[in-house]
Design an enzyme around this catalytic site. Structure first.
Site, short mmCIF file in Angstrom:
data_model
loop_
_atom_site.label_atom_id
_atom_site.label_comp_id
_atom_site.label_asym_id
_atom_site.label_seq_id
_atom_site.Cartn_x
_atom_site.Cartn_y
_atom_site.Cartn_z
CD GLU A 100 9.18 -1.24 10.72
OE1 GLU A 100 9.71 -0.22 11.14
OE2 GLU A 100 7.95 -1.31 10.48
CG ASP A 212 -3.93 -11.90 22.04
OD1 ASP A 212 -4.30 -11.91 23.23
OD2 ASP A 212 -3.21 -12.79 21.55
#
Ligand code: ADP
Length: 306
Positions: A100, A212
């Site tokens: 997306e 992360d």
């Protein structure tokens, strides 16, 4: 378990996802990533798709990333782009991940507060769907190994967070950076591995982590709120995600206050933060070289006196 569709050409992927009447109209390069080439694909129906591309040999970066996006998306707690498909385009000699497209916009007034609330809500979600066979096999880990930067991140499930952090996080990185280490650093690291349970607690409950989470892996979407990108997702201690937000400068205080409202930050967290940084610092030492050596040494000195 096949949660993400895999395709053999980019065109097949676009047709399967958007229908045969839709074709690729333009492909614009997006700069800013460290590892992959990124593009905004505009389709003939006007819709936009975000594509990451890499060499064919690195297709597993994308299957791993797609699984992380899927897992985070399953929780419904925080903005995360939907992974649409991955594949290897043999005609064009590249592998790809389609997701997306998130339209960038300015932050709304409550951006940091909402982000803090949502990250904490993510960390409170049930995690059993994200480790193989749930708790029977071990609580901490992930459905598959993935990557931290370009390095493999082991996610073999373990019943203990401390064992997981030792065996799947610190130890593989220590092995990889061995050529950078001197005798005293080796001694310090060996001490840490042996005494990890005196530095880290087992969490009250496991959390699905982004893995992360630094500012470069966030984007403000068109609704003015934070979206998280490029995960190295796994189930672990929520403090590991919080620590990563603070490795390169940190987010504003409002974020941490809001996080704390939904999931109280333990008073001992400040003492443990650097222990969680150590994994990423070792990874950076390994990926980017000796400029990270000083920070690794400082962390070792702090915990071991060596
Ligand atoms: P890499 O995997 O190489 O680190 P990034 O995830 O950092 O790549 O993405 C590269 C660039 O694309 C960044 O500037 C990021 O903000 C932007 N980006 C990443 N994902 C999307 C998305 N779904 N929609 C729009 N832009 C994105």
């Amino acid at each position: 378990m096949n949660k993400i569709n895999r395709f053999t050409t980019l065109n097949d992927a676009l047709e399967a996802i958007f229908g045969d009447e839709v074709s690729l109209r333009r492909r614009d390069r997006i700069y800013g990533g460290d590892i992959n080439d990124a593009f905004c694909l505009t389709l003939s129906n006007g819709s936009r798709v975000f594509m990451k591309a890499n060499s064919m040999q690195n297709a597993n970066f994308f299957t791993a990333e797609a699984l992380g996006l899927w897992a985070l998306g399953q929780t419904g707690e925080i903005g995360v782009p939907e992974a649409l498909g991955t594949g290897i385009d043999r005609d064009g000699h590249f592998s790809f991940l389609l997701m997306e497209f998130i339209e960038k916009a300015p932050r709304n007034k409550t951006y940091w507060e909402t982000f803090g609330h949502r990250l904490a809500a993510l960390h409170r979600c049930d995690t059993t769907a994200f480790v193989p066979n749930g708790e029977e096999n071990g609580t901490y880990g992930f459905l598959e190994d993935n990557f931290i930067g370009a390095n493999v991140q082991r996610n073999t499930p373990k019943a203990s967070w401390i064992d997981f952090y030792r065996e799947c996080r610190l130890l593989p990185q220590i092995r990889l950076v061995d050529s950078h280490l001197d005798a005293s650093m080796r001694k310090g690291l060996a001490y840490l591995l042996d005494h990890l349970d005196s530095f880290l607690p087992e969490p009250d409950f496991p959390s699905l982590l982004h893995g992360d989470l630094w500012s470069g892996n966030t984007l403000c979407g068109s609704d003015g709120t934070a979206w998280i990108l490029d995960p190295a997702a796994y189930v672990g201690h929520s403090e590991a995600d919080l620590a990563m937000t603070q490795l390169f400068g940190g987010f504003p205080e409002t974020f941490y206050r809001a996080y704390h409202e939904v999931l109280p930050i333990d008073s001992g967290y400040d003492e443990r933060r650097d222990m969680y940084h150590l994994y990423h610092l070792l990874n950076h030492l390994n990926l980017f070289g000796r400029s990270y050596l000083g920070e690794v040494k400082e962390v070792l000195k702090r915990y071991t006196g060596i």
